[in-house]
Write a protein that holds these residues in place. Structure first.
Motif, PDB file in Angstrom:
ATOM      1  N   ARG A  16       0.846  -1.212   0.000  1.00  0.00           N
ATOM      2  CA  ARG A  16       0.000   0.000   0.000  1.00  0.00           C
ATOM      3  C   ARG A  16       0.868   1.243   0.000  1.00  0.00           C
ATOM      4  O   ARG A  16       0.619   2.202  -0.741  1.00  0.00           O
ATOM      5  CB  ARG A  16      -0.905   0.003   1.253  1.00  0.00           C
ATOM      6  N   VAL A  17       1.896   1.225   0.850  1.00  0.00           N
ATOM      7  CA  VAL A  17       2.783   2.391   0.946  1.00  0.00           C
ATOM      8  C   VAL A  17       3.462   2.642  -0.402  1.00  0.00           C
ATOM      9  O   VAL A  17       3.512   3.765  -0.902  1.00  0.00           O
ATOM     10  CB  VAL A  17       3.826   2.170   2.068  1.00  0.00           C
ATOM     11  N   TYR A  70       8.751   9.028   6.338  1.00  0.00           N
ATOM     12  CA  TYR A  70       8.470   8.308   5.083  1.00  0.00           C
ATOM     13  C   TYR A  70       7.024   8.506   4.637  1.00  0.00           C
ATOM     14  O   TYR A  70       6.732   8.617   3.455  1.00  0.00           O
ATOM     15  CB  TYR A  70       8.780   6.806   5.229  1.00  0.00           C
ATOM     16  N   LEU A  71       6.115   8.567   5.608  1.00  0.00           N
ATOM     17  CA  LEU A  71       4.679   8.602   5.276  1.00  0.00           C
ATOM     18  C   LEU A  71       4.082  10.012   5.251  1.00  0.00           C
ATOM     19  O   LEU A  71       2.900  10.167   4.946  1.00  0.00           O
ATOM     20  CB  LEU A  71       3.898   7.747   6.291  1.00  0.00           C
ATOM     21  N   HIS A  72       4.881  11.055   5.525  1.00  0.00           N
ATOM     22  CA  HIS A  72       4.290  12.368   5.817  1.00  0.00           C
ATOM     23  C   HIS A  72       3.487  12.984   4.666  1.00  0.00           C
ATOM     24  O   HIS A  72       2.574  13.757   4.906  1.00  0.00           O
ATOM     25  CB  HIS A  72       5.355  13.365   6.310  1.00  0.00           C
ATOM     26  N   ASP A  73       3.808  12.629   3.423  1.00  0.00           N
ATOM     27  CA  ASP A  73       3.086  13.226   2.281  1.00  0.00           C
ATOM     28  C   ASP A  73       2.228  12.202   1.542  1.00  0.00           C
ATOM     29  O   ASP A  73       1.752  12.494   0.435  1.00  0.00           O
ATOM     30  CB  ASP A  73       4.086  13.850   1.295  1.00  0.00           C
ATOM     31  N   ILE A  74       2.000  11.036   2.116  1.00  0.00           N
ATOM     32  CA  ILE A  74       1.282   9.954   1.403  1.00  0.00           C
ATOM     33  C   ILE A  74      -0.141  10.404   1.026  1.00  0.00           C
ATOM     34  O   ILE A  74      -0.703   9.953   0.030  1.00  0.00           O
ATOM     35  CB  ILE A  74       1.294   8.644   2.239  1.00  0.00           C
ATOM     36  N   ALA A  91      -1.842   6.915   7.325  1.00  0.00           N
ATOM     37  CA  ALA A  91      -0.803   6.246   8.123  1.00  0.00           C
ATOM     38  C   ALA A  91      -1.443   5.493   9.290  1.00  0.00           C
ATOM     39  O   ALA A  91      -1.054   4.364   9.611  1.00  0.00           O
ATOM     40  CB  ALA A  91       0.195   7.272   8.642  1.00  0.00           C
ATOM     41  N   TYR A  92      -2.451   6.120   9.902  1.00  0.00           N
ATOM     42  CA  TYR A  92      -3.169   5.460  11.001  1.00  0.00           C
ATOM     43  C   TYR A  92      -3.715   4.100  10.549  1.00  0.00           C
ATOM     44  O   TYR A  92      -3.525   3.072  11.209  1.00  0.00           O
ATOM     45  CB  TYR A  92      -4.319   6.362  11.486  1.00  0.00           C
TER      46      TYR A  92
END
Ligand SMILES: [Fe+2]
Ligand SMILES: [Fe+2]
Length: 222
Positions: A16-17, A70-74, A91-92
């Motif tokens: 998913r990431v 890593y996830l801050h702009d997903i 992210a949650y």
């Protein structure tokens, strides 16, 4: 460190990431925005870790900052507008499904949810690290707009940066962003026009970590 703890490695390899960050960047590219894909995610992640590790923080704290980085702009996969909250919510969901404990998810989503001015505030060491790391990623290679004639100020400012380095000095308690800028592409004034708000946030984030924040352009400390 407990080997059973989930790390950035598992997060990075999550399908998913991988997909959401890749598609988020396709959308940013379509809008003519600078690069927001795996390159930016990876850089923000490793700088976040570097900041906390160099300041002698616990390895797990640095790991959580690296994951938040890593996830801050997903959430840009949904829309650039509101991407801060969207990134935190995504992210949650992803980290919950991966089996991260709620205490760690809370820290990570709090850091993601506070990474951008004007609403973001350093509320934890992890969030302070992500703020500084995110704002440090200015570089010519981030520009995705193929048409130089249509460069906006963001493109010009990024395109002008030939070298950027974040120097963290634990003894001096300083965090300094050192940039090599081609002033034929963008003036230092233009740089400031874009970065003044970001630098204010970086200063607050550095304060949170007990450090002074500094900016150095072409060898001149500002
Ligand atoms: Fe962002
Ligand atoms: Fe970012």
């Amino acid at each position: 460190m407990n080997n059973e703890l989930l790390t950035l490695k598992e997060v990075r390899h999550d399908a998913r990431v991988q997909t959401y960050i890749a598609v988020a960047n396709e959308q940013m590219k379509a809008l003519g925005y600078t690069e927001h894909g795996h390159r930016h995610a990876g850089i923000v992640s490793s700088i976040s870790r570097h900041i906390l590790t160099t300041l002698g923080r616990e390895p797990r704290q640095a790991e959580l900052a690296a994951i938040a980085g890593y996830l801050h702009d997903i959430g840009c996969v949904i829309n650039r507008v509101g991407h801060v909250e969207a990134s935190a919510m995504m992210a949650y969901d992803i980290l919950t499904k991966m089996g991260f404990p709620p205490e760690e998810i809370a820290v990570i989503i709090g850091a993601i949810g506070n990474h951008e001015e004007p609403m973001g505030e350093p509320i934890s060491p992890e969030s302070a690290a992500v703020i500084i790391a995110d704002k440090s990623d200015v570089h010519s290679t981030r520009v995705q707009n193929p048409d130089h004639a249509k460069f906006d100020i963001h493109d010009r400012v990024n395109y002008a940066v030939q070298k950027s380095y974040l120097r963290v000095d634990e003894a001096e308690k300083t965090i300094r962003l050192e940039l090599q800028v081609n002033t034929e592409v963008a003036s230092v004034t233009e740089y400031f026009e874009i970065f003044v708000m970001r630098m204010v946030l970086c200063r607050r984030a550095a304060d949170f970590l007990g450090c002074k924040f500094g900016l150095e352009i072409n060898g001149v400390r500002l």
